[in-house]
Design a protein around this motif. Structure first.
Motif, PDB file in Angstrom:
ATOM      1  N   LEU A  20       0.828  -1.208   0.000  1.00 57.64           N
ATOM      2  CA  LEU A  20       0.000   0.000   0.000  1.00 57.64           C
ATOM      3  C   LEU A  20       0.864   1.261   0.000  1.00 57.64           C
ATOM      4  O   LEU A  20       0.552   2.243  -0.688  1.00 57.64           O
ATOM      5  CB  LEU A  20      -0.918  -0.012   1.231  1.00 57.64           C
ATOM      6  N   GLN A  23       2.376   1.601  -3.529  1.00 61.79           N
ATOM      7  CA  GLN A  23       1.365   1.978  -4.515  1.00 61.79           C
ATOM      8  C   GLN A  23       0.901   3.420  -4.297  1.00 61.79           C
ATOM      9  O   GLN A  23       0.662   4.159  -5.257  1.00 61.79           O
ATOM     10  CB  GLN A  23       0.167   1.012  -4.408  1.00 61.79           C
ATOM     11  N   HIS A  24       0.756   3.831  -3.030  1.00 68.14           N
ATOM     12  CA  HIS A  24       0.305   5.192  -2.740  1.00 68.14           C
ATOM     13  C   HIS A  24       1.310   6.221  -3.255  1.00 68.14           C
ATOM     14  O   HIS A  24       0.921   7.287  -3.767  1.00 68.14           O
ATOM     15  CB  HIS A  24       0.103   5.354  -1.229  1.00 68.14           C
ATOM     16  N   GLN A  25       2.582   5.892  -3.136  1.00 62.58           N
ATOM     17  CA  GLN A  25       3.615   6.823  -3.597  1.00 62.58           C
ATOM     18  C   GLN A  25       3.978   6.627  -5.072  1.00 62.58           C
ATOM     19  O   GLN A  25       4.873   7.298  -5.577  1.00 62.58           O
ATOM     20  CB  GLN A  25       4.881   6.651  -2.748  1.00 62.58           C
ATOM     21  N   GLU A  26       3.255   5.694  -5.725  1.00 61.89           N
ATOM     22  CA  GLU A  26       3.479   5.411  -7.150  1.00 61.89           C
ATOM     23  C   GLU A  26       4.943   5.069  -7.420  1.00 61.89           C
ATOM     24  O   GLU A  26       5.576   5.582  -8.351  1.00 61.89           O
ATOM     25  CB  GLU A  26       3.031   6.593  -8.006  1.00 61.89           C
TER      26      GLU A  26
END
Length: 332
Positions: A20, A23-26
Motif C-alpha cells: 500500500l 502503490q500510494h507513492q506510485e
C-alpha cells in the motif's frame, strides 16, 4: 533509481502494508509472490527464515513493521515531528492487529503472539482418586512358601513362559502410569527389591501410590555345585524367578500426580531391568495402539510378514521358528 523487490506468499497478509505504501507513492517495485508449497525453496535465503522480505538494491530487510517504517521514512510518510511519527506508528500497529485477526481466520493453527501473558492449562482434577491405606510397594518373599511335608519341586527351563505376548496383565488397572516390558525375560529377587526400594524412596507417599502387577518369584532355577561333573540329574535349586512376557505390566504408579512427576524414577528403574522395558502412561499406550492400527491400515505393501509366512513364500516354513509361524516375527 532504487530497485525494490518485495517477497511474500501469494496473498495479502503481512506484506500488504508495504504494498500500500509503494502503490500510494506510485513507486515501481517487483512484487514477487510464491505459493505455500514452494516456501521451503525460499526459506533458507531469508534473514530469519520468515517473510515478508524487502530487497533494496539486493540488500534484504525483514519484519513487516520494519519494512513499513523504512519505506515511510524514505518517502515522507513517517511524519515531520515526533507527534506525527507517533501517529503513523499508531496506524501501523492498528493494521498489524487487523492482519493478525485475518491470519487467525485463514490459518487457525498459526500461533500469533498478541500479548506478553502466557496461557496455562487448568490443573488436572484428581478429586476422583482415592489413595490406599498402604501406598508403598510391599516386600516380596525370595522363596515361595511350601508345606512342611512337601519337598520344593524342581522344574525345567520352560522358555515358553517368556515367549510371546502377555494376554492378561497388559493394561493399567488404575489408568495412570507404570512400567511395561517390551520383551520377555526373568526377574529375580534382587531385581524386584531394586524396583521396590527405588520407587518407595523417590515417590511422594502423601500423593502417590504404587502396586505390584507381577507375582513373587516362583519358578525354580537349578545349578550344579562347583567342580561337579555333568550327569546325575538336575542340581539343587539355586534361586527363584518370575517369568515376564512382552507387554506385561510390572508395576503401576498412580495418585494425585502427573506423568512428568513420576517419569524420572520409573524410567530409571526401566533401564536397570535385565530386559527392555519402558515407563509409560495409559494415554500413551492407547495412542500407540491407534497408531499401530493406522499404520496397518495405510500399508500399501501386500507382502507383510504375516502374508509371507501364511503363504509359505520362499519355503520359509522350512527354516523359520515355530513361534514365528504363530507371531510373525513380532516376539523374538
Amino acid at each position: 533509481m532504487v530497485h525494490y523487490k518485495l517477497i511474500y506468499f501469494n496473498l495479502r497478509g503481512r506484506a500488504e502494508l508495504a504494498r500500500l505504501i509503494l502503490q500510494h507513492q506510485e513507486i515501481a517495485f517487483e512484487d514477487f509472490r510464491f505459493e505455500r508449497e514452494d516456501w521451503p525453496k525460499y526459506k533458507a535465503g531469508t534473514p530469519f527464515g520468515q517473510v515478508p522480505v524487502l530487497e533494496v538494491d539486493g540488500k534484504p530487510l525483514a519484519q513487516s513493521n520494519a519494512i513499513a517504517r523504512y519505506l515511510a521514512r524514505q518517502h515522507g510518510l513517517a511524519g515531520q515531528n515526533d507527534w506525527e511519527q507517533s501517529q503513523a506508528d499508531m496506524y501501523v500497529d492498528c493494521i498489524y492487529d487487523l492482519i493478525g485477526g485475518f491470519l487467525r481466520q485463514w490459518c487457525p493453527r498459526m500461533v500469533i503472539q498478541t500479548a506478553g501473558m502466557k496461557n496455562y492449562k487448568p490443573p488436572i482434577d484428581f478429586s476422583g482418586i482415592e489413595l490406599p491405606e498402604k501406598p508403598k510397594l510391599t516386600f516380596m518373599d525370595k522363596v515361595p512358601t511350601y508345606p512342611s511335608n512337601l519337598k520344593p519341586p524342581k522344574m525345567a527351563k520352560r522358555i515358553t513362559l517368556m515367549r510371546g505376548p502377555e494376554l492378561i496383565h497388559n493394561e493399567f488397572i488404575h489408568k495412570q502410569y507404570g512400567i511395561v516390558a517390551l520383551c520377555g525375560g526373568r526377574l529375580n529377587s534382587g531385581h524386584i527389591e531394586m524396583i521396590r526400594m527405588t520407587i518407595n524412596r523417590k515417590m511422594d507417599a502423601n500423593r502417590m501410590f504404587a502396586v505390584w502387577r507381577i507375582d513373587p518369584p516362583w519358578q525354580p532355577l537349578t545349578r550344579k555345585g562347583q567342580g561337579k561333573r555333568m550327569g546325575g540329574g538336575k542340581g539343587a535349586i539355586d534361586h527363584y524367578v518370575t517369568p515376564i512376557k512382552a507387554g506385561r505390566v510390572i508395576v503401576e504408579v498412580g495418585g494425585k500426580c502427573e506423568f512428568a512427576e513420576v517419569f524420572s524414577f520409573l524410567n530409571e528403574v526401566a533401564h536397570i531391568l535385565p530386559f527392555n522395558a519402558k515407563a509409560t502412561s495409559h494415554e500413551l499406550m492407547e495412542a500407540e495402539k491407534i497408531k499401530e492400527k493406522e499404520l496397518a491400515a495405510s500399508n500399501v505393501n501386500p507382502y507383510t510378514a504375516e502374508y509371507v509366512i501364511k503363504n509359505n513364500m520362499g519355503g520359509c516354513h522350512d527354516w523359520i521358528s515355530p513361534y514365528d509361524k504363530k507371531w510373525f516375527f513380532k516376539y523374538v
